[in-house]
Each structure stands twice: as structure tokens, then as C-alpha cells.
Write an enzyme that holds these catalytic residues in place. Structure first.
Site, PDB file in Angstrom:
ATOM      1  N   THR A 235      -5.604  20.707  54.430  1.00 21.90           N
ATOM      2  CA  THR A 235      -4.809  21.759  55.366  1.00 21.90           C
ATOM      3  C   THR A 235      -5.499  21.766  56.543  1.00 21.90           C
ATOM      4  O   THR A 235      -6.628  22.178  56.597  1.00 21.90           O
ATOM      5  CB  THR A 235      -4.616  23.043  54.583  1.00 21.90           C
ATOM      6  OG1 THR A 235      -3.800  22.897  53.285  1.00 21.90           O
ATOM      7  CG2 THR A 235      -3.738  23.897  55.491  1.00 21.90           C
ATOM      8  N   CYS A 324     -30.456  19.042  64.668  1.00 24.31           N
ATOM      9  CA  CYS A 324     -29.961  18.431  63.059  1.00 24.31           C
ATOM     10  C   CYS A 324     -31.371  17.961  62.599  1.00 24.31           C
ATOM     11  O   CYS A 324     -31.232  17.872  61.210  1.00 24.31           O
ATOM     12  CB  CYS A 324     -29.184  17.271  63.771  1.00 24.31           C
ATOM     13  SG  CYS A 324     -27.632  17.669  64.345  1.00 24.31           S
TER      14      CYS A 324
END
Length: 380
Positions: A235, A324
Site C-alpha cells: 500500500t 550510513c
């Protein structure tokens, strides 16, 4: 406080919050539902797709909304390599983001791909002739970032993509760092796929876009209901799509030209100022081909993490490199690829900013860097 870590993330812009707010509250429907509540959400999603496509110079059908740069890179590298029938050879560079390098490693481990990792020049640039020599008849994909987050070096992506296309290979570029500063898009850069992250543009974390040229085969990472034209099931996050599309519109080239000029002038002043104020300092990355708002250095003989702490005590928030890889004890793979020794690579400092940092602020920032390095050296 000077927040000089915008390559890691940016604050969410007010315009972005206002654009996404209706889809976090009243317009809550599932865009795949066939009733009126769902239709209203679907219209918001469609509008966001069209807005993103306009900035990226592509068709709305070529836009895939993602959770950010890491998902976009994974989808492009794995998805194209596994779907295209040419062969099992991919090419990347030694300074790519871990999302690309680990995706290539995955292809090698589990799908018997050969991976060629290109060396870079001391300024971080990839030579098109080096790429040409590495290509093979079975090369499926080349993935090289438009700009590097640690050293700010900008690649000549149109030239590199042209070389790759010469043997029929697809080309993906990670535009996460260049999107706030440079013109990007499938046609502008001549690439087949382009990924970017919303939180570098003033949208919330967890938002992003992958543009994939029509006709490029793409095996999805997420299988299910077939959303996003079968390229990413699940979704859709309508509010997130609206947010990243709005941020893209606000950072389109026509909107950032003035701030880019300011940031370039400030960047050059910071680079020159630190080199004068800090004995032994050197700039990492390219001086000529460099992002606006990006200054990076190494300070041989000091503890880089301690310098960061000293800078924060002086109200300058910065980083040593990629967020990161935060917490890693390893030297930066980007800096070692440039030929910087491990112990020197651990002294790296990255200052990244937008057009709000003024030339008048430079002496304060440079002074804070010089004082911080001097303090760390004095401590031994």
C-alpha cells in the site's frame, strides 16, 4: 549553532509538512480502494507522481515511490540485473554508497554475477576510458553515483552512461547527493534509472523516488499486490509521496540556482580558509568537480572523532563522513579508494551546508575548525 551535516539529513521544510498534512489526517483512504475515500487518496498519489516526473524529466509512469535512497539503489541494481537477459556482469566503482556495493555483492553471492569494481582517480573521478575497458558483451548494468556523499566529487554521468550504452548495458545513478544541487533526470543525465532520497531534500525520512525508463526490465524486490505498476508492491504511502514530490519541486534547478551560487562561494572560502588555518590539512575529493555546499578534509595526526566533539562544543555540528557507516571502526572505503592511508582516513571531517550559510559566517566556522584541531593536537 551551525548545522553543517546536511549530507546526512535535512530538516523537513514547512511547505512539505503543509502539503502532506491532509494525507496524514482527513485523506486517509487506501489509494487502491475503489470507493470515494480511496479515490481522493489516489488523486493525491497521482498528483505527486506527475509532479516528481516533471522535475525528473520523465513520464509519471516511470516514477516509483520508495522509502529512500537505499531501497531505490537496491531495486535498481538487483532489479535490473536480474530482469535484463544480457548476462551476469555488473560494473560499479570503488567509492559507491554501501547500498550499491552490497547489492552488487548480493548478486555475486547468490546469483553468480561477476562484479567489476572500477578504481577512481585521486580526486574520486571515474575515467570513461577505464569504464570502457571494463565493459564486456555480457555487461548487464553499470551503477555509478552522480556525486559522492563523503568527498563531494561529481561524476560526468552523461559521458559514462554513453560508454555503457555503447555495449548495450543499462546505467543507474545514485542521485541522492546531487538532487539538492544539480539538474537531474533520466534525459539530463542520459541514464536508465535514477534513485534519490527525500530526507536530503527537506522531506521526511522514509521517502524517496526511483525513476526507471520505460522499456527497462525490473524485477521487484517486494512482491504482492502489484502496486507501482508491479515494480513495488505494498500500500502506497500517499503522504510520503506528496512530501518527496513537493521537496523535489522546491529544489528544482530553477529554484536552487541562487542558493547554489552562494553555497559554492562559501564552500571555496571554507576550503581555502581551513587549508590556511590548519597546518597539514588537505582537501579530499575534487576541487573542480565538486558539489556546492560540500567541504571535506583530512588532518593527519589527530583523532577525527575528538575533533568532531570539539567542534560541537563550539556549536558546529559536522561529521566524519557517511552517516550510513556511523559507529564503524573501519576507515572510510571512499578515502582508502583515493589512496589515503587508513590512519589518515580516520581523521576525516565533512562540512555540508545549504545556501543559508553566508560568506560572513566562514571565519567563525574556519576558526572553530582550527581551534578544535589545535586542541586535539595539544592533548596528544
Amino acid at each position: 549553532m551551525f548545522y553543517l551535516d546536511r549530507a546526512a539529513t535535512t530538516p523537513v521544510r514547512r511547505e512539505v509538512l503543509e502539503a502532506m498534512w491532509p494525507y496524514l489526517t482527513g485523506v486517509f483512504g487506501n489509494p487502491s480502494s475503489t470507493h470515494g475515500v480511496g479515490d481522493e487518496a489516489a488523486r493525491g498519489l497521482s498528483g505527486a507522481r506527475a509532479a516528481a516526473a516533471q522535475v525528473l524529466g520523465c513520464r509519471p509512469a516511470e516514477v516509483v515511490f520508495t522509502t529512500g535512497g537505499t531501497e531505490g539503489a537496491n531495486t535498481a541494481v538487483k532489479g535490473i540485473a536480474l530482469a535484463e537477459p544480457r548476462g551476469r556482469h555488473v560494473v560499479t566503482s570503488a567509492i559507491e554508497h554501501e547500498a550499491v556495493l552490497e547489492s552488487c555483492a548480493y548478486l555475486a553471492r547468490f546469483h553468480d554475477f561477476d562484479v567489476t569494481v572500477l578504481p577512481v582517480a585521486p580526486d574520486g573521478r571515474v575515467d570513461p576510458q577505464v569504464l570502457c575497458a571494463a565493459l564486456r558483451p555480457d555487461t548487464t548494468l553499470v551503477s555509478i553515483a552522480h556525486a559522492d556523499n563523503e568527498i563531494g566529487t561529481v561524476q560526468d554521468i552523461p559521458a559514462l552512461a554513453e560508454v555503457a550504452h555503447g555495449v548495450g548495458a543499462r546505467f543507474h545513478t545514485d542521485a541522492v547527493q546531487s538532487a539538492p544541487w544539480l539538474p537531474i533526470g533520466l534525459d539530463v543525465l542520459g541514464v536508465d534509472a535514477l534513485s534519490l532520497s527525500g530526507h536530503k531534500l527537506g522531506a521526511p525520512k522514509g521517502t524517496g523516488v526511483l525513476a526507471v525508463r520505460s522499456g527497462v526490465r525490473l524485477e521487484p524486490l517486494l512482491h504482492g499486490g502489484g502496486q507501482e505498476r508491479g515494480r513495488r508492491s505494498g500500500t502506497e504511502d500517499v503522504a510520503g509521496a506528496v512530501a518527496v514530490a513537493t521537496a523535489l519541486r522546491l529544489t528544482a534547478p530553477s529554484s536552487i540556482s541562487s542558493s547554489s551560487h552562494v553555497a559554492t562561494a562559501v564552500r571555496d572560502a571554507v576550503l581555502d580558509g581551513v587549508l590556511v588555518a590548519v597546518p597539514g590539512a588537505f582537501v579530499t575529493g575534487s576541487r573542480e568537480h565538486r558539489l556546492p555546499g560540500h567541504a571535506s578534509f583530512c588532518f593527519p595526526g589527530v583523532n577525527g572523532e575528538t575533533v568532531l566533539l570539539e567542534l560541537e562544543q563550539r556549536d558546529v555540528v559536522s561529521s566524519s563522513g557517511s552517516a550510513c557507516a556511523a559507529g564503524s571502526a573501519e576507515a572510510s572505503h571512499v578515502l582508502t579508494a583515493l589512496g589515503v592511508p587508513d590512519e589518515v582516513a580516520r581523521t576525516a571531517l565533512r562540512l555540508t551546508f545549504d545556501g543559508t550559510l553566508a560568506v560572513a559566517d566562514v571565519p567563525v566556522v574556519v576558526g572553530a575548525v582550527a581551534e578544535s584541531v589545535a586542541t586535539v593536537r595539544a592533548l596528544g
